[in-house]
Design an enzyme around this catalytic site. Structure first.
Site, PDB file in Angstrom:
ATOM      1  CB  CYS A  78      -0.969  -0.053   1.180  1.00 21.30           C
ATOM      2  SG  CYS A  78      -2.282   1.151   1.017  1.00 21.30           S
ATOM      3  CG  HIS A 166      -3.817  -3.622   2.997  1.00 20.29           C
ATOM      4  ND1 HIS A 166      -2.876  -3.125   3.857  1.00 20.29           N
ATOM      5  CD2 HIS A 166      -4.416  -2.548   2.426  1.00 20.29           C
ATOM      6  CE1 HIS A 166      -2.903  -1.809   3.825  1.00 20.29           C
ATOM      7  NE2 HIS A 166      -3.831  -1.431   2.964  1.00 20.29           N
ATOM      8  CD  GLU A 168      -1.547  -6.102   5.372  1.00 23.18           C
ATOM      9  OE1 GLU A 168      -1.203  -6.545   4.270  1.00 23.18           O
ATOM     10  OE2 GLU A 168      -1.695  -4.887   5.607  1.00 23.18           O
ATOM     11  CB  SER A 220      -1.790 -11.897  36.256  1.00 22.52           C
ATOM     12  OG  SER A 220      -1.811 -12.540  34.989  1.00 22.52           O
ATOM     13  N   GLY A 221      -2.637 -15.158  36.726  1.00 23.21           N
ATOM     14  CA  GLY A 221      -3.706 -16.059  36.308  1.00 23.21           C
ATOM     15  C   GLY A 221      -3.874 -16.020  34.799  1.00 23.21           C
ATOM     16  CB  VAL A 223      -2.261 -16.753  28.357  1.00 22.56           C
ATOM     17  CG1 VAL A 223      -1.567 -17.833  27.561  1.00 22.56           C
ATOM     18  CG2 VAL A 223      -3.753 -16.905  28.273  1.00 22.56           C
ATOM     19  CG  ASP A 224       0.547 -12.758  27.930  1.00 24.06           C
ATOM     20  OD1 ASP A 224       0.187 -13.687  27.181  1.00 24.06           O
ATOM     21  OD2 ASP A 224       0.241 -11.569  27.744  1.00 24.06           O
ATOM     22  CB  SER A 225       2.160 -13.923  34.242  1.00 19.33           C
ATOM     23  OG  SER A 225       0.865 -14.312  34.614  1.00 19.33           O
TER      24      SER A 225
END
Ligand code: XMP
Length: 513
Positions: A78, A166, A168, A220-221, A223-225
Site C-alpha cells: 500500500c 493488503h 495481510e 496474574s492467572g 496466559v502470558d505470566s
C-alpha cells in the site's frame, strides 16, 4: 536466526503483517520506519507497511531507500508501494474515488515469483486514497484490477516489489500465499521458527542467562505470566518463586482454582490474599483512573513485601509480550486509559529484568503453552484486566457489589463455555473476551412475584478481536442471551435487569472504565 524486518509507517495492519510472517514459521521484527538496523547479518528481507498518510502529506514518513535497495529483497505494501514508486520517479495521484474493499486481480503475471500458485481473478482487499498512475522507468506492472491499473509491480532485474492491496488481511484470499512467496520463495526463509524450537532455545538461553540465580515472578492467572513461569521453571526449577496476589477483584473462585492449577503444574508459587487491604483503600473511590492508580500502588507494595522474603533474588521475570513493546507509531499520541500495572520495584533489591516472551505474539504464547503441556483451560483463557472487576463496577466498590458481579459473571462465563456452536466450537472460544459489568450507579424498577424491586442492571459484554486494539461486539445467539438473562435475574440477588452491550471499539472501549 533469519529475520524479516517490517518497517512501520503507521498503518493499523502493521502488526498483522508481523503475525502473518510468524505464521510462516519465520522470525520478524516490526520497527519504526526510520530505525532500520544497519549491519544485522540475520536480515533476509524487508517489508514496508501501509500508512495513514498520502505520499504528498508534508508530515508523511519517508526513508532513504538507498540504504536497503539492492541489499535485501523488498516488498512495499500500500503506502510502502506508493512511496517507492513516487520516490523512484513514478507518479502517484489521488484516486478518482477512494479505492476501498474487495477487488479482483483480473490480470496477473503468473510467472512472477510473487504470484506463484495464484488463481486468475484472485480476490484482494484495497484501502487507499492515492493510486499509482505511472510506474518508474524500468518497473513493470504484474497485476491489475478493473479500477487499479498498477495493483502490483516489480522493478526490472531487481528484488523489489510493490502491491497496492493488503496481503495481510483476511479478505485477500491468497494473501498468505503471496507473503509465503516473498518470505520463503524470494527471501529464502528456512522456516525454522516454531514453538518447539522456541522452547528449546529459550530454556537453554535462560539457563545461560540466569546461572544459579534466584528469580521472582508475579503471576496474574493470565496466559502470558503463566507461560513465562513455565518456561523459567523448566530452565531453573525451584529457583523460580512465583507470587500470585489476590486483590479481591478476581472472578468467582479464580484465586483458589488458578492457584491449584499452578501447584499441579509444579510451580513454586506463593498465594497472597490481600483483598482486605485493597477494599479498604478503594472504599468510596468512583473515578476509573483513581481506581487504577490505587490498585497499581497497592499491588506493587504487596508484591514487594513478598519479593523481599525471597532471599538473594537477582531477577524479576515478567510475561511481557511483543505487542506490549512494539514501538508503534501512535499518530495521535493521546492516552485513553492508563493500562499496564507493572512499575517501581524497590531500588535496593537491584533486580534485573527477565522477559522470555518479549518476541512473541499472543497466539504464539498459546502455542508455546501447549508445547509445554499446559492444560487447555489455562491457555485459552480470555484476557482479563489487571485491576479486575474494579473497572467493571461503575461507581464505588464494596465487597457486596463484588460478590453480586462475581455471581453474574460466573453464570455468564459458564454458559459461554457450555454453549457449543454448529461447528463444534464453544461460544467461549469464539469470542476474544467476555465479562459482566455491574451498573452500580443505576437503579431501575422491576417486579418479582408480587414485589416491586428497585435494583441494579448488569451489562454483558462479549467482543471479537485479534489484538484488542479494535473489537466488534460478538453476535451472541438470542436463545443464549435469553437463558443467561433469566439465570442471572433469578439467581443473583441485587440484579433485576440484564442488557447486552452492542458497541464496537472504537468508539467504545472493551472495558467500561
Ligand atoms: P480497552 O478497555 O482499552 O481494553 O479497550 C483493551 C484490553 O486491555 C485490557 N485492559 C487492561 N489490562 N490493565 C490491564 O492489564 C488495565 O488497566 C486494563 N484496562 C483494560 C482489556 O481487558 C482488554 O483486553
Amino acid at each position: 536466526m533469519q529475520k524479516i524486518i517490517i518497517l512501520d509507517f503507521g498503518s493499523q495492519t502493521t502488526q498483522l503483517i508481523g503475525r502473518r510472517v510468524r505464521e510462516l514459521d519465520t522470525f520478524c521484527e516490526i520497527l519504526p520506519y526510520n530505525k532500520f538496523p544497519q549491519d544485522d547479518p540475520d536480515v533476509i528481507g524487508v517489508i514496508l507497511s501501509g500508512s495513514p498518510f498520502s505520499v504528498y502529506d508534508p508530515e508523511a514518513f519517508k526513508i532513504d531507500l538507498a540504504a536497503i535497495r539492492g541489499r535485501y529483497p523488498i516488498l512495499g505494501i500500500c503506502y510502502g508501494a506508493q512511496f517507492m514508486s513516487h520516490t523512484l520517479g513514478g507518479r502517484v495521484e489521488p484516486a478518482p474515488s477512494r479505492e476501498y474493499g474487495r477487488q479482483h486481480l483480473d490480470t496477473i503475471d503468473l510467472h512472477n515469483p510473487l504470484f506463484q500458485g495464484f488463481e486468475p481473478g484472485s480476490q484482494v482487499w484495497m484501502s487507499h486514497g492515492d493510486t499509482i498512475t505511472s510506474l518508474p522507468a524500468g518497473f513493470h506492472c504484474i497485476a491489475s484490477t478493473a479500477t487499479v491499473q498498477n495493483a502490483a509491480y516489480q522493478a526490472e532485474g531487481e528484488q523489489l516489489w510493490g502491491v497496492q492491496f493488503h496481503p495481510e488481511v483476511f479478505h485477500t484470499t491468497q494473501g498468505t500465499l503471496l507473503l509465503r512467496n516473498f518470505v520463503v520463495g524470494i527471501c529464502g526463509s528456512t522456516q525454522g521458527w516454531s514453538p518447539a524450537s522456541f522452547v528449546d532455545t529459550t530454556v537453554h538461553e535462560l539457563q545461560q542467562q540466569l546461572g544459579d540465580d534466584k528469580v521472582i515472578l508475579g503471576l496474574s492467572g493470565g496466559v502470558d505470566s503463566s507461560v513465562a513461569a513455565m518456561l523459567i521453571s523448566r530452565a531453573i526449577g525451584n529457583r523460580l518463586t512465583c507470587i500470585f496476589v489476590d486483590h479481591g477483584m478476581l472472578r468467582k473462585n479464580e484465586f483458589r482454582d488458578v492457584l491449584h492449577d499452578y501447584e499441579c503444574l509444579g510451580l513454586n508459587v506463593i498465594g497472597v490474599d490481600a483483598s482486605e487491604r485493597f477494599y479498604a483503600d478503594l472504599a468510596g473511590v468512583t473515578d476509573p483512573e483513581q481506581k487504577r492508580k490505587i490498585i497499581g500502588r497497592d499491588f506493587i507494595e504487596v508484591f514487594n513485601a513478598e519479593a523481599r522474603k525471597v532471599e538473594g533474588a537477582r531477577w524479576l521475570a515478567q510475561g511481557t509480550i511483543y505487542p506490549d513493546r512494539i514501538e508503534s507509531l501512535n499518530i495521535t499520541g493521546k492516552v485513553i486509559k492508563s493500562h499496564h500495572n507493572v512499575g517501581g520495584l524497590p531500588k535496593d533489591m537491584q533486580l534485573q529484568l527477565c522477559e522470555p516472551l518479549k518476541w512473541l505474539f499472543k497466539d504464539e504464547v498459546r502455542r508455546v503453552g501447549r508445547q509445554l503441556g499446559m492444560p487447555e483451560h489455562l491457555i485459552s483463557r480470555h484476557p482479563f484486566p489487571g485491576p479486575g472487576l474494579a473497572v467493571r463496577i461503575l461507581g464505588d466498590i464494596t465487597p457486596e457489589r463484588i460478590r453480586i458481579l462475581q455471581e453474574a459473571d460466573d453464570i455468564y462465563i459458564r454458559a459461554l463455555r457450555q454453549y457449543v456452536c454448529d461447528d463444534g466450537e464453544t461460544l467461549y472460544n469464539k469470542v476474544w473476551q467476555a465479562g459482566a459489568i455491574l451498573l452500580a450507579t443505576v437503579r431501575s424498577v422491576g417486579v418479582m412475584g408480587d414485589e416491586r424491586t428497585y435494583e441494579h442492571p448488569v451489562a454483558l459484554r462479549a467482543v471479537t478481536s485479534t489484538d484488542a486494539m479494535t473489537a466488534d461486539w460478538a453476535h451472541l445467539p438470542y436463545d443464549f442471551l435469553a437463558n443467561v438473562s433469566n439465570d442471572i435475574i433469578n439467581h443473583v440477588r441485587g440484579v433485576n435487569r440484564v442488557c447486552y452491550d452492542i458497541s464496537s471499539k472504537p468508539p467504545a472501549t472493551i472495558e467500561w472504565e
